[in-house]
Design a protein around this motif. Sequence first.
Motif, short mmCIF file in Angstrom:
data_model
loop_
_atom_site.label_atom_id
_atom_site.label_comp_id
_atom_site.label_asym_id
_atom_site.label_seq_id
_atom_site.Cartn_x
_atom_site.Cartn_y
_atom_site.Cartn_z
N TYR A 263 8.26 3.07 -10.38
CA TYR A 263 7.16 1.76 -10.87
C TYR A 263 6.37 2.07 -10.59
O TYR A 263 4.98 1.76 -11.13
CB TYR A 263 7.79 0.28 -10.48
N HIS A 264 5.68 3.29 -10.00
CA HIS A 264 4.15 2.87 -8.92
C HIS A 264 4.22 4.83 -9.77
O HIS A 264 4.47 5.53 -8.82
CB HIS A 264 3.84 2.90 -7.82
N TYR A 265 2.81 5.44 -10.88
CA TYR A 265 2.84 6.79 -10.94
C TYR A 265 4.41 7.29 -11.23
O TYR A 265 3.98 8.28 -11.05
CB TYR A 265 1.22 6.75 -9.58
N GLY A 266 5.02 6.55 -11.83
CA GLY A 266 6.23 7.23 -12.03
C GLY A 266 6.67 7.71 -9.96
O GLY A 266 7.54 8.35 -10.60
N GLY A 267 6.61 7.57 -9.05
CA GLY A 267 6.98 7.37 -8.32
C GLY A 267 5.65 9.22 -7.73
O GLY A 267 6.63 9.85 -6.81
N GLY A 268 5.29 9.86 -8.61
CA GLY A 268 4.15 10.09 -8.09
C GLY A 268 2.97 10.11 -6.45
O GLY A 268 2.28 9.33 -6.88
N TRP A 269 3.03 10.96 -5.46
CA TRP A 269 2.51 10.40 -4.54
C TRP A 269 0.74 10.93 -4.30
O TRP A 269 -0.17 11.90 -4.77
CB TRP A 269 2.65 11.50 -3.33
N ASP A 270 0.29 9.56 -3.69
CA ASP A 270 -1.62 9.75 -3.70
C ASP A 270 -1.63 10.21 -2.30
O ASP A 270 -1.06 10.26 -1.64
CB ASP A 270 -2.31 8.72 -4.27
N GLY A 271 -2.69 9.66 -2.24
CA GLY A 271 -3.03 10.12 -0.57
C GLY A 271 -2.93 8.89 0.05
O GLY A 271 -2.45 9.25 1.40
N PRO A 272 -3.24 8.11 -0.03
CA PRO A 272 -2.91 6.60 0.71
C PRO A 272 -1.16 7.29 0.76
O PRO A 272 -0.54 6.59 1.84
CB PRO A 272 -2.67 5.52 -0.12
N TRP B 100 1.15 -0.94 0.06
CA TRP B 100 -0.05 0.19 0.29
C TRP B 100 1.17 1.20 -0.26
O TRP B 100 2.37 1.27 0.24
CB TRP B 100 -1.00 0.53 1.04
N GLY B 101 0.03 2.12 -0.45
CA GLY B 101 1.12 3.88 -0.56
C GLY B 101 2.65 3.62 -1.41
O GLY B 101 3.38 3.72 -1.48
N ARG B 102 1.92 3.14 -2.52
CA ARG B 102 2.97 2.24 -2.66
C ARG B 102 4.05 3.27 -3.79
O ARG B 102 5.36 2.68 -4.43
CB ARG B 102 2.46 1.00 -3.83
N ALA B 103 3.86 4.45 -3.90
CA ALA B 103 5.05 5.07 -4.77
C ALA B 103 6.13 5.24 -3.78
O ALA B 103 7.38 6.64 -3.71
CB ALA B 103 3.98 6.81 -4.90
N ILE B 104 6.46 5.27 -2.25
CA ILE B 104 7.01 5.19 -1.73
C ILE B 104 7.20 3.65 -1.25
O ILE B 104 6.70 2.70 -0.83
CB ILE B 104 7.48 5.52 -0.27
#
Length: 515
Positions: A332-341, A308-312
């Motif tokens: 690898y996850h959305y190019g490292g862009g942060w979402d809420g999780p 979860w929270g896979r941008a980090i």
Amino acid sequence: MSWQPEIDELAYRKQLAAQLGGPDKVKRHKDAGKLTVRERIDAIADAGSFREVGALTGSGQYDSNGRLVGLTPANLVMGRAKVDGRPVVLVGDDFTVRGGANDGAVGEKLIHAEKMAHDLRLPMVRLVDGTGGGGSVRNIENKGYTNIPTMKVWQHVVENMSLVPVVSLALGSVAGMGAARVAASHYSVMVKGTAQLFNAGPPVVARIGQVLEKNELGGSQIHTRNGVVDDEVASEEEAFARARRFLSYLPGSVHELPPRVEPTDDPARRDEWLLSAIPRDSRSVYKVRPIVETLVDQGSFFEMGRHWGRAIVTGLARVDGWPVAVVASDPYHYGGGWDGPTAEKFIRFVDLAEAFHLPVINMVDIAGFQIGLEAEKAGTMRYGVRALAAVYQATTPWCSVILRRAYGVAAAGHQHMGRFNFRYAWPSGNWGSLPIEGGLEVAYKAEIEGADDPVQKRAEIEQRVRSLTSPFRSAEAFVVEDIIDPRDTRSLLCEFANLAAPLREPGVRKFGIRP
């Protein structure tokens, strides 16, 4: 004249308690592939170290002469033990007695256990299998009245989150307060296939028209992806091993410092492949976990919350033997862009590091917050601002390594800008308020649209601007302190860990940690 009769009764009562819910229920429990609560305690605690508290608690059955003829033990077993030689408070639900519901003074035992961990400043390990104190419907008939939910234990649960390491292992079906106890942890694990977690289980959910099996409703494939639980494992034995390993990086309480182990890895080790670890093509992704594993002491990286929270990527590790908290961007996850999780995961991890005096190593490749309509609807900026607040509340030593991108508000939180931090950039680093690709059309709109060949003009402007984005230009202006050879990163991180170690101060932090 001796007290031998009472000693004999004491042994008899303990013998009855050791039968748990009785042979039939124990068999059914083990046929489901689960260990009993006492087997679990033996598996996670050092041999012979468990000292039970409240072993006689339960509901006794007596004959007409007042002699004990049977005992339904409390379905919570708790006490003190040692895990890898270190003392802990150990609490285990007994699902074979009323499915772990609130019978046999469970509530008072829960409170006692949490107080014991708090006042003795010992880590809390919960083996959760049931509702764990919330009560069953059968209690209504037995008591003749219903209770208003109070959760008297919760004050102590919340206090312990800011004082001692708390680990919860979901080892069966946990619901209501049992589920809350799992979530209110610094580290939590579910056993895949045999553990489920619910707000309410399938029979209750069926009343709203959703007919689901236990794993469909609350299996590990759900809760390790939404952040309620950190990790899933294949067996109870693996869950116990992960709990032991997590605790090995942390102090017994915030009043101590995380223990160092004797270093076995060369702090000056240089790995040649790091020189080409980051692709020259900025649109290409790369695997960040091998980079992390190479830079820290070999074999020491303990990842938490992989799904979860896979941008980090977050986890505990050792650098020259010192425990540290590692955050690394994952392109690898959305190019490292942060979402809420991702922001929530970052907050929780930084709070853990701050509470238990772990220096932070932040490996940065941040494209910014996620963009677009769905990101705006999801309130990404609110979560992101909370993540920035976590950075600016943190006082633990901090080292940032900029691997590639650092863009926008999200990147502005790669470290606290109001205090000294270690910071290095690889030659692959590039940064700015927003990526050039997204800003040219805005900044040079009139010039591009007024050109005879807008496409050619845009290309010319991009080439001109890109010539100024070299990290060496930023280094000339002291925008970044040092650009380093990636192969030198490990030795610099070892220096950071050794310089940070004397700066760590035991004690309670100025703000509490939240689950």
